[in-house]
Design a protein around this motif. Structure first.
Motif, mmCIF file in Angstrom:
data_model
loop_
_atom_site.group_PDB
_atom_site.id
_atom_site.type_symbol
_atom_site.label_atom_id
_atom_site.label_comp_id
_atom_site.label_asym_id
_atom_site.label_seq_id
_atom_site.Cartn_x
_atom_site.Cartn_y
_atom_site.Cartn_z
ATOM 1 N N LEU A 150 -0.171 -10.290 13.101
ATOM 2 C CA LEU A 150 1.082 -10.088 12.367
ATOM 3 C C LEU A 150 1.034 -8.863 11.448
ATOM 4 O O LEU A 150 1.989 -8.601 10.714
ATOM 5 C CB LEU A 150 1.427 -11.329 11.538
ATOM 6 C CG LEU A 150 1.638 -12.629 12.324
ATOM 7 C CD1 LEU A 150 1.957 -13.782 11.383
ATOM 8 C CD2 LEU A 150 2.743 -12.469 13.363
ATOM 9 N N ALA A 151 -0.063 -8.108 11.490
ATOM 10 C CA ALA A 151 -0.234 -6.982 10.570
ATOM 11 C C ALA A 151 0.846 -5.923 10.753
ATOM 12 O O ALA A 151 1.427 -5.429 9.787
ATOM 13 C CB ALA A 151 -1.623 -6.366 10.751
ATOM 14 N N THR A 152 1.117 -5.546 12.002
ATOM 15 C CA THR A 152 2.106 -4.493 12.246
ATOM 16 C C THR A 152 3.486 -4.911 11.744
ATOM 17 O O THR A 152 4.217 -4.109 11.143
ATOM 18 C CB THR A 152 2.161 -4.151 13.745
ATOM 19 O OG1 THR A 152 0.858 -3.727 14.169
ATOM 20 C CG2 THR A 152 3.157 -3.051 14.023
ATOM 21 N N LYS A 157 7.625 -3.061 7.492
ATOM 22 C CA LYS A 157 8.645 -3.226 6.452
ATOM 23 C C LYS A 157 8.513 -2.175 5.350
ATOM 24 O O LYS A 157 9.446 -1.975 4.565
ATOM 25 C CB LYS A 157 8.526 -4.622 5.816
ATOM 26 C CG LYS A 157 8.680 -5.784 6.780
ATOM 27 C CD LYS A 157 8.394 -7.112 6.075
ATOM 28 C CE LYS A 157 8.354 -8.284 7.031
ATOM 29 N NZ LYS A 157 8.057 -9.571 6.345
ATOM 30 N N LEU A 158 7.365 -1.499 5.282
ATOM 31 C CA LEU A 158 7.067 -0.618 4.158
ATOM 32 C C LEU A 158 7.038 0.861 4.515
ATOM 33 O O LEU A 158 6.702 1.695 3.684
ATOM 34 C CB LEU A 158 5.720 -1.023 3.539
ATOM 35 C CG LEU A 158 5.665 -2.460 2.997
ATOM 36 C CD1 LEU A 158 4.238 -2.835 2.634
ATOM 37 C CD2 LEU A 158 6.576 -2.606 1.788
ATOM 38 N N THR A 159 7.406 1.198 5.766
ATOM 39 C CA THR A 159 7.366 2.609 6.168
ATOM 40 C C THR A 159 8.407 2.889 7.242
ATOM 41 O O THR A 159 8.752 2.000 8.038
ATOM 42 C CB THR A 159 5.971 3.004 6.687
ATOM 43 O OG1 THR A 159 5.964 4.400 7.016
ATOM 44 C CG2 THR A 159 5.561 2.191 7.908
ATOM 45 N N ASP A 160 8.898 4.132 7.267
ATOM 46 C CA ASP A 160 9.813 4.566 8.325
ATOM 47 C C ASP A 160 9.059 5.066 9.552
ATOM 48 O O ASP A 160 9.663 5.317 10.597
ATOM 49 C CB ASP A 160 10.731 5.686 7.806
ATOM 50 C CG ASP A 160 11.728 5.176 6.765
ATOM 51 O OD1 ASP A 160 12.058 3.970 6.802
ATOM 52 O OD2 ASP A 160 12.156 5.976 5.906
ATOM 53 N N PHE A 176 4.410 5.507 2.608
ATOM 54 C CA PHE A 176 4.183 4.074 2.796
ATOM 55 C C PHE A 176 4.322 3.397 1.445
ATOM 56 O O PHE A 176 3.697 3.828 0.474
ATOM 57 C CB PHE A 176 2.789 3.819 3.387
ATOM 58 C CG PHE A 176 2.463 2.372 3.573
ATOM 59 C CD1 PHE A 176 2.896 1.679 4.693
ATOM 60 C CD2 PHE A 176 1.735 1.677 2.603
ATOM 61 C CE1 PHE A 176 2.607 0.330 4.848
ATOM 62 C CE2 PHE A 176 1.443 0.339 2.748
ATOM 63 C CZ PHE A 176 1.880 -0.344 3.875
ATOM 64 N N ALA A 177 5.157 2.376 1.372
ATOM 65 C CA ALA A 177 5.395 1.638 0.119
ATOM 66 C C ALA A 177 5.799 2.587 -1.010
ATOM 67 O O ALA A 177 5.422 2.386 -2.168
ATOM 68 C CB ALA A 177 4.162 0.824 -0.267
ATOM 69 N N ALA A 210 2.932 -4.351 -2.860
ATOM 70 C CA ALA A 210 3.986 -4.185 -1.855
ATOM 71 C C ALA A 210 3.611 -4.889 -0.555
ATOM 72 O O ALA A 210 4.460 -5.548 0.076
ATOM 73 C CB ALA A 210 4.232 -2.695 -1.602
ATOM 74 N N ILE A 211 2.363 -4.766 -0.145
ATOM 75 C CA ILE A 211 1.909 -5.409 1.094
ATOM 76 C C ILE A 211 2.003 -6.931 0.978
ATOM 77 O O ILE A 211 2.479 -7.622 1.898
ATOM 78 C CB ILE A 211 0.469 -4.969 1.439
ATOM 79 C CG1 ILE A 211 0.438 -3.501 1.868
ATOM 80 C CG2 ILE A 211 -0.122 -5.858 2.542
ATOM 81 C CD1 ILE A 211 -0.952 -2.919 2.014
ATOM 82 N N PHE A 212 1.555 -7.466 -0.151
ATOM 83 C CA PHE A 212 1.566 -8.923 -0.294
ATOM 84 C C PHE A 212 2.988 -9.472 -0.438
ATOM 85 O O PHE A 212 3.279 -10.584 0.039
ATOM 86 C CB PHE A 212 0.665 -9.355 -1.449
ATOM 87 C CG PHE A 212 -0.773 -9.466 -1.022
ATOM 88 C CD1 PHE A 212 -1.285 -10.659 -0.566
ATOM 89 C CD2 PHE A 212 -1.595 -8.350 -1.028
ATOM 90 C CE1 PHE A 212 -2.594 -10.757 -0.117
ATOM 91 C CE2 PHE A 212 -2.907 -8.433 -0.595
ATOM 92 C CZ PHE A 212 -3.419 -9.642 -0.139
ATOM 93 N N GLU A 213 3.871 -8.689 -1.027
ATOM 94 C CA GLU A 213 5.268 -9.110 -1.090
ATOM 95 C C GLU A 213 5.895 -9.083 0.308
ATOM 96 O O GLU A 213 6.603 -10.015 0.708
ATOM 97 C CB GLU A 213 6.043 -8.192 -2.038
ATOM 98 C CG GLU A 213 7.483 -8.621 -2.271
ATOM 99 C CD GLU A 213 8.200 -7.729 -3.277
ATOM 100 O OE1 GLU A 213 9.427 -7.582 -3.155
ATOM 101 O OE2 GLU A 213 7.521 -7.177 -4.172
#
Length: 363
Positions: A150-152, A157-160, A176-177, A210-213
């Protein structure tokens, strides 16, 4: 002990901390190694790997320097490519294994093991005969490894940047973020898929939160070095200091595929390793699964059916995925065939095992 940008966060989360390569690192969190391991296998977890070393190699002589010091053929890399390689020493052994990133036409990044950082840097400086520009940026780069199926989904969600357009062992650089100049690298040490990201240390906490959110819905968890070790062992990935050392050759370790004898490659002990390739090696690194109950550990002896000692375990654990003992070790070449029955000597008892082809975890 040295700190990473995330040391205070680990402590606030109740992590069991321990010294590793001079850094205060999380070994496991409150849920334990097995839960963390399975979180990465089935979902997504985050490793703090900011203790790793990063060296820049720059200038018109960068490629020649890397061809003269690493085992793999760096000339094959395009900008955005990554390569697994090693530094051979003067005796046919391995100083360290590492990743090479081709960042620009004349700019490369080496990512080296934390425990070998000083040794590697000294080796690079001493062997820079061609005048490449070297820069040790280990203290100026933070790194997180976000791993699992599920990493990708979480990171997208945090990068274009379209992460689906970054194939395995390639990378892109971008925002990123909300942070600039982040390296997004489709690599990892778990076999579960995911990315390793590199950033300025001052952006570390912002990126972590940001990653954990972003991953809350996917059940994201922080993962310690304990599960990092069990995950890599299930895949049969080598760990420096255990499975590869200054005394083991890349050919003995099954790393002939990163040992290239191309024209223009003049790494130390090339002639010795070419001879090994031609004549064969006396010992080979194998992976095994226990058939009897028990846990293999580093330095346990390996015996044949008659009780003759034929080798030694280099890494071993109870596999969280398989619920059996697994490991790696060196045995005499004639005993190294997949399917061969071997015995792990545990406190005088011989535990039956079978040599297998990695990975040991079903993909």
């Amino acid at each position: 002990m040295k700190q990473t940008p995330f040391t205070a966060i680990h402590q606030s989360l109740g992590a069991k901390m321990h010294e590793f390569a001079g850094y205060n690192m999380p070994i496991e969190y409150t849920t334990g190694i097995i839960d963390e391991h399975m979180t990465v296998v089935n979902g997504v977890g985050v490793f703090d790997v900011s203790h790793m070393g990063e060296f820049w190699v720059k200038g018109p002589k960068a490629l020649q320097f890397l061809q003269d010091i690493t085992s793999n053929d760096v000339s094959k890399l395009k900008v955005g490519d990554i390569q697994y390689t090693c530094f051979p020493n003067d005796r046919g052994g391995i100083i360290d294994d590492m990743l090479v990133y081709r960042y620009e036409d004349e700019k490369y990044m080496l990512v080296v093991n934390a425990a070998n950082m000083d040794k590697d840097w000294a080796w690079c400086v001493a062997h820079n005969q061609v005048g490449a520009e070297l820069e040790n940026s280990s203290d100026n780069i933070g790194q997180l490894s976000i791993q699992g199926p599920l990493a990708t989904k979480v990171l997208q969600k945090l990068t274009d940047i379209d992460l689906s357009q970054i194939p395995y062992y390639t990378f892109k650089v971008g925002k990123f973020a909300g942070c600039d100049n982040v390296i997004l690298s489709n690599t990892g040490y778990t076999g579960a898929g995911g990315f390793e990201i590199y950033f300025y240390p001052q952006d570390g906490e912002k990126i972590w939160h940001a990653i954990f959110e972003a991953g809350a819905e996917e059940g994201i968890k922080p993962i310690g070095l304990g599960a990092r070790d069990t995950l890599r062992l299930e895949m049969g990935f080598c760990l420096y200091g255990n499975d590869i050392t200054d005394e083991t050759s890349p050919l003995e370790a099954g790393l002939g595929w990163i040992t290239k004898f191309a024209e223009g490659k003049n790494f130390p002990s090339r002639a010795m390793l070419e001879q090994q390739k031609a004549e064969g090696v006396a010992h080979k690194l194998i992976a095994f699964k226990l058939k009897d109950k028990g846990v293999p550990r580093s330095h346990y002896e390996i015996a044949d059916e008659a009780g003759n000692i034929i080798g030694e375990v280099t890494s071993g654990t109870m596999s969280p995925s398989l619920k059996i003992g697994i490991g790696m070790g060196y045995v005499k070449k004639e005993h190294s065939t997949v399917g061969t029955k071997i015995y792990i000597v545990v406190r005088g008892r011989k535990l039956e095992a079978e040599i297998v082809k990695p990975p040991m975890r079903i993909q």
